[in-house]
Structure formats: C-alpha cells, structure tokens
Design an enzyme around this catalytic site. Structure first.
Site, PDB file in Angstrom:
ATOM      1  NE  ARG A  36      25.243 -42.716 -30.460  1.00  0.00           N
ATOM      2  CZ  ARG A  36      24.620 -43.694 -31.114  1.00  0.00           C
ATOM      3  NH1 ARG A  36      23.337 -43.914 -30.923  1.00  0.00           N
ATOM      4  NH2 ARG A  36      25.288 -44.477 -31.948  1.00  0.00           N
ATOM      5  CG  HIS A  83      20.996 -47.917 -27.761  1.00  0.00           C
ATOM      6  ND1 HIS A  83      22.151 -47.194 -27.571  1.00  0.00           N
ATOM      7  CD2 HIS A  83      20.783 -47.908 -29.109  1.00  0.00           C
ATOM      8  CE1 HIS A  83      22.601 -46.772 -28.748  1.00  0.00           C
ATOM      9  NE2 HIS A  83      21.788 -47.199 -29.682  1.00  0.00           N
TER      10      HIS A  83
HETATM   11  P1  NAP Z   1      23.199 -38.658 -40.788  1.00  0.00           P
HETATM   12  O1  NAP Z   1      22.633 -39.219 -42.051  1.00  0.00           O
HETATM   13  O2  NAP Z   1      24.639 -38.349 -40.733  1.00  0.00           O
HETATM   14  O3  NAP Z   1      22.338 -37.351 -40.449  1.00  0.00           O
HETATM   15  C1  NAP Z   1      22.706 -36.491 -39.418  1.00  0.00           C
HETATM   16  C2  NAP Z   1      21.828 -35.257 -39.471  1.00  0.00           C
HETATM   17  O4  NAP Z   1      22.172 -34.431 -38.338  1.00  0.00           O
HETATM   18  C3  NAP Z   1      22.078 -34.413 -40.714  1.00  0.00           C
HETATM   19  O5  NAP Z   1      20.855 -33.843 -41.155  1.00  0.00           O
HETATM   20  C4  NAP Z   1      23.007 -33.328 -40.188  1.00  0.00           C
HETATM   21  O6  NAP Z   1      22.953 -32.085 -40.872  1.00  0.00           O
HETATM   22  C5  NAP Z   1      22.469 -33.124 -38.807  1.00  0.00           C
HETATM   23  N1  NAP Z   1      23.470 -32.465 -37.953  1.00  0.00           N
HETATM   24  C6  NAP Z   1      24.705 -32.888 -37.618  1.00  0.00           C
HETATM   25  N2  NAP Z   1      25.345 -31.962 -36.866  1.00  0.00           N
HETATM   26  C7  NAP Z   1      24.483 -30.942 -36.724  1.00  0.00           C
HETATM   27  C8  NAP Z   1      24.557 -29.677 -36.087  1.00  0.00           C
HETATM   28  N3  NAP Z   1      25.656 -29.289 -35.425  1.00  0.00           N
HETATM   29  N4  NAP Z   1      23.488 -28.859 -36.165  1.00  0.00           N
HETATM   30  C9  NAP Z   1      22.372 -29.229 -36.852  1.00  0.00           C
HETATM   31  N5  NAP Z   1      22.230 -30.413 -37.480  1.00  0.00           N
HETATM   32  C10 NAP Z   1      23.282 -31.253 -37.421  1.00  0.00           C
HETATM   33  O7  NAP Z   1      22.903 -39.652 -39.547  1.00  0.00           O
HETATM   34  P2  NAP Z   1      21.744 -40.741 -39.406  1.00  0.00           P
HETATM   35  O8  NAP Z   1      22.111 -41.974 -40.131  1.00  0.00           O
HETATM   36  O9  NAP Z   1      20.454 -40.099 -39.729  1.00  0.00           O
HETATM   37  O10 NAP Z   1      21.860 -41.070 -37.863  1.00  0.00           O
HETATM   38  C11 NAP Z   1      21.627 -40.084 -36.876  1.00  0.00           C
HETATM   39  C12 NAP Z   1      22.000 -40.625 -35.507  1.00  0.00           C
HETATM   40  O11 NAP Z   1      21.021 -41.573 -35.061  1.00  0.00           O
HETATM   41  C13 NAP Z   1      23.291 -41.435 -35.438  1.00  0.00           C
HETATM   42  O12 NAP Z   1      24.433 -40.614 -35.417  1.00  0.00           O
HETATM   43  C14 NAP Z   1      23.126 -42.171 -34.128  1.00  0.00           C
HETATM   44  O13 NAP Z   1      23.603 -41.367 -33.087  1.00  0.00           O
HETATM   45  C15 NAP Z   1      21.601 -42.321 -33.992  1.00  0.00           C
HETATM   46  N6  NAP Z   1      21.148 -43.727 -34.077  1.00  0.00           N
HETATM   47  C16 NAP Z   1      20.485 -44.260 -33.016  1.00  0.00           C
HETATM   48  C17 NAP Z   1      20.038 -45.577 -33.092  1.00  0.00           C
HETATM   49  C18 NAP Z   1      19.256 -46.179 -31.964  1.00  0.00           C
HETATM   50  O14 NAP Z   1      18.980 -47.379 -31.971  1.00  0.00           O
HETATM   51  N7  NAP Z   1      18.867 -45.427 -30.958  1.00  0.00           N
HETATM   52  C19 NAP Z   1      20.274 -46.343 -34.234  1.00  0.00           C
HETATM   53  C20 NAP Z   1      20.965 -45.753 -35.290  1.00  0.00           C
HETATM   54  C21 NAP Z   1      21.403 -44.446 -35.219  1.00  0.00           C
HETATM   55  P3  NAP Z   1      23.451 -31.961 -42.401  1.00  0.00           P
HETATM   56  O15 NAP Z   1      22.375 -32.695 -43.178  1.00  0.00           O
HETATM   57  O16 NAP Z   1      23.461 -30.499 -42.639  1.00  0.00           O
HETATM   58  O17 NAP Z   1      24.778 -32.639 -42.492  1.00  0.00           O
END
Ligand code: NAP
Length: 309
Positions: free
Chosen positions: A224, A272
């Site tokens: 993000r 994006h």
């Molecule tokens: P997820 O499964 O919820 O994983 C999030 C990761 O971030 C987890 O490892 C979490 O830690 C970590 N995290 C959250 N808050 C944190 C903090 N304060 N300090 C350290 N680590 C932290 O999410 P995901 O499915 O992988 O997706 C991640 C992000 O990718 C989405 O939220 C979205 O913003 C982005 N995204 C972008 C696109 C694009 O096209 N550009 C597409 C899809 C998604 P824990 O494991 O300890 O909970």
C-alpha cells in the site's frame, strides 16, 4: 439464500457466469441479486470496497460481508459494518503477486535496465552476482508475503521475513517487531513490502527506518502507498542512498499527474496492477465461505478488526 453483489457495475458481467455455478458446486442454493428492496433479507454481501455502499446497518440479517479485495483498510473501520467481514484470499491473486514481485526483483537483481536502456550502445561487461548473494527482505509474511518469499527462495535469494507476531516458518528466516525491522532492513539489498495498511504500518518506511538499508538498496512496494513516507523515499533516492523504488500503490490513486514519482529517474510507477482478484478462483473462495456459513462452520479469512487486517 440471497446474495447481493456490491461492486462497480462493470464487474457484474465478469462474476455472473462464474458465481452461480461455483455456489451450485458447493451445494448452495442461492438467489444472486444486484439490488435489494429488503436489505434485512440479504444473507451475504459480496463487496468491492470501491462500491458506493457505506451504510451496512440496514443489512441486519446479513451473515457475512465477503470482500473481493485482500486489503480491507477502506472498510475495516466502518462502524455500521457489524457483520463478520472476510477478506479475499484468492489463489489466483497470490499467483499474480508472486509473478509481479519475482519479475521486478529479478529486474533489479540482474540489472536489466543497464542493457535495455543503452542508447549509446556501450559494451558493458560484468554480470550480476548469483541470487544467493543478494539478500531480500519481505515485510509481511502473510498470504502474499509468504508465497513471494517462497518463490524468491526457490531462485536461491536469501530471504528474511518480517511480521508483527513471532513466527516459525520452516526454512525461512523470520524476525518480528520493531527490533526485527532494524535487523531485516540492515541486511537487505532488495525490500518487498507486503503489509496491510493499518495505523501501525503507516509510514513504516520513513527517514529513520530507510536509513538502516545498505546504500544502493532497492524497494519494491506492491503493498500500500501509505506504508512509505513519500518525502523520505524521494530524499533517499535523490541522495543515492537507495538505487531504485518500484511502486505499484500510492496514497492517491491514480497517481496525480505531476507527482514527483512519475518523472523520477530512480522510480518505476506501475498502476496498481501487481495482483488482481481473479474471478474464476475468487468465486470458489466465496462459495466455500458461504457453504461454511450455511453449515454453521466458522468463516475463512475473517478480518480481525482490532488489528485492522
Ligand atoms: P495478510 O495475510 O493479512 O498478511 C499481512 C502480513 O503483514 C502478516 O505477516 C502480518 O503479521 C504483517 N503485519 C501486519 N501488521 C504488521 C505490523 N504492524 N508489523 C509487522 N508486520 C505486520 O495479508 P496479505 O493477503 O498477504 O496481503 C497483504 C497486503 O497486500 C494487503 O493488505 C494489500 O494491502 C496488499 N495487496 C496489494 C495488491 C496489489 O495489487 N498491489 C493486491 C492484493 C493485496 P502477522 O503474520 O504477525 O499477523
């Protein structure tokens, strides 16, 4: 059972041919609608956070709101949304993210630009080191970050993953918390940010944290825009502390004309596009969650509102 789709109108033709068969295959009988005269009678909302619906209160009988997006920062704080909220964890989206990140990491690792943009036709010998000599840090090792870490490891990059909570992931070096961040950045030549946007992650890459990166490091951000302090990033790029930033996401999208990122020689802007939800696999995820809801089982991919993702 009634399911309503709230999304941009151009999404409906994509979903219509896939959703009904996926629900039928999951053994769920559903009436799929795009308008609900009686909101209280709607059982499930399939929702894109770009949809105009903001007041969920009338949907008092709704058993779950199923987001079509992985990132839920736009709705997680909506006080009218008291129904369970599930985010999108779509194998097709994950596959796309792995491909996008791997491509951009390899671009920087191999120094491809040097040869692609070579107007003077210089013979520039000297190849890159092997991937095994290029440490990569992945900030966020959730669904997407872990898949990306695994793909980069398969190419022999030494990968460190950083998360909020401590993790033991076989074969992957992991750190967590603020001290872990310093450690993870200090060794990284390439940093991939796959964190959700929350109050804790906003500006996580700022002047202080960026200063921990070795000179010449590269940032690849498909997470993000708000994860990075734009001014601090531009200053680090201008000083040459960072060699490049490949950015897919921005605080304001589309990235406004005239934004310094557009013209910066050390920034690549992609609009994006890193990973879209893929209709054919996403409908399977939706159907499975509805099947579970109807069977009284816990939903998959529930958002924890207290942590914001
Ligand atoms: P997820 O499964 O919820 O994983 C999030 C990761 O971030 C987890 O490892 C979490 O830690 C970590 N995290 C959250 N808050 C944190 C903090 N304060 N300090 C350290 N680590 C932290 O999410 P995901 O499915 O992988 O997706 C991640 C992000 O990718 C989405 O939220 C979205 O913003 C982005 N995204 C972008 C696109 C694009 O096209 N550009 C597409 C899809 C998604 P824990 O494991 O300890 O909970």
């Amino acid at each position: 059972m009634t399911l309503i789709l709230f999304a941009a109108p151009d999404l409906w033709p994509d979903y219509e041919p896939h959703l009904a068969p996926a629900l039928a295959a999951a053994g769920v009988e559903a009436q799929i609608v795009t308008e609900a005269p009686d909101p209280a009678a709607v059982d499930y909302i399939v929702y894109a956070p770009s949809a105009p619906l903001q007041d969920f209160a009338p949907y008092s009988g709704t058993k779950a709101v199923l987001s079509l997006w992985a990132g839920v920062e736009r709705i997680v704080g909506n006080r009218s949304l008291t129904q369970p909220l599930c985010r999108m964890v779509d194998p097709g989206l994950t596959e796309g993210m792995v491909e996008w990140v791997t491509g951009h990491v390899l671009r920087h690792h191999l120094g491809m630009d040097r040869h692609i943009q070579n107007p003077a036709h210089l013979w520039q010998p000297g190849g890159p080191p092997l991937a095994r000599a290029r440490p990569v840090t992945v900030l966020g090792v959730g669904e997407l970050g872990l898949a990306v870490a695994r793909a980069l490891q398969a190419l022999n990059f030494p990968v460190t993953g950083w998360s909020r909570t401590a993790k033991e992931i076989p074969g992957l070096s992991t750190v967590h918390g603020p001290e872990g961040l310093v450690q993870a950045l200090s060794s990284a030549q390439i940093v991939v940010t796959l964190l959700p946007r929350t109050p804790e992650t906003e500006n996580i890459l700022n002047a202080v944290s960026l200063a921990h990166l070795p000179r010449g490091a590269v940032i690849v951000n498909p997470g993000r825009g708000a994860l990075i302090d734009d001014d601090a990033l531009l200053a680090a790029l201008d000083r040459g502390d960072l060699a490049h930033a490949t950015l897919d996401v921005f605080r304001v999208e589309p990235l406004p004309a005239g934004h310094p990122f557009w013209a910066h020689p050390r920034v690549t802007v992609t609009p994006h596009v890193a990973a879209a939800t893929r209709t054919s696999s996403a409908v399977q995820v939706i159907a499975e969650n509805i099947r579970r809801g109807e069977a009284g089982m816990p939903f998959l991919h529930l958002v924890d509102r207290s942590r914001g993702y």
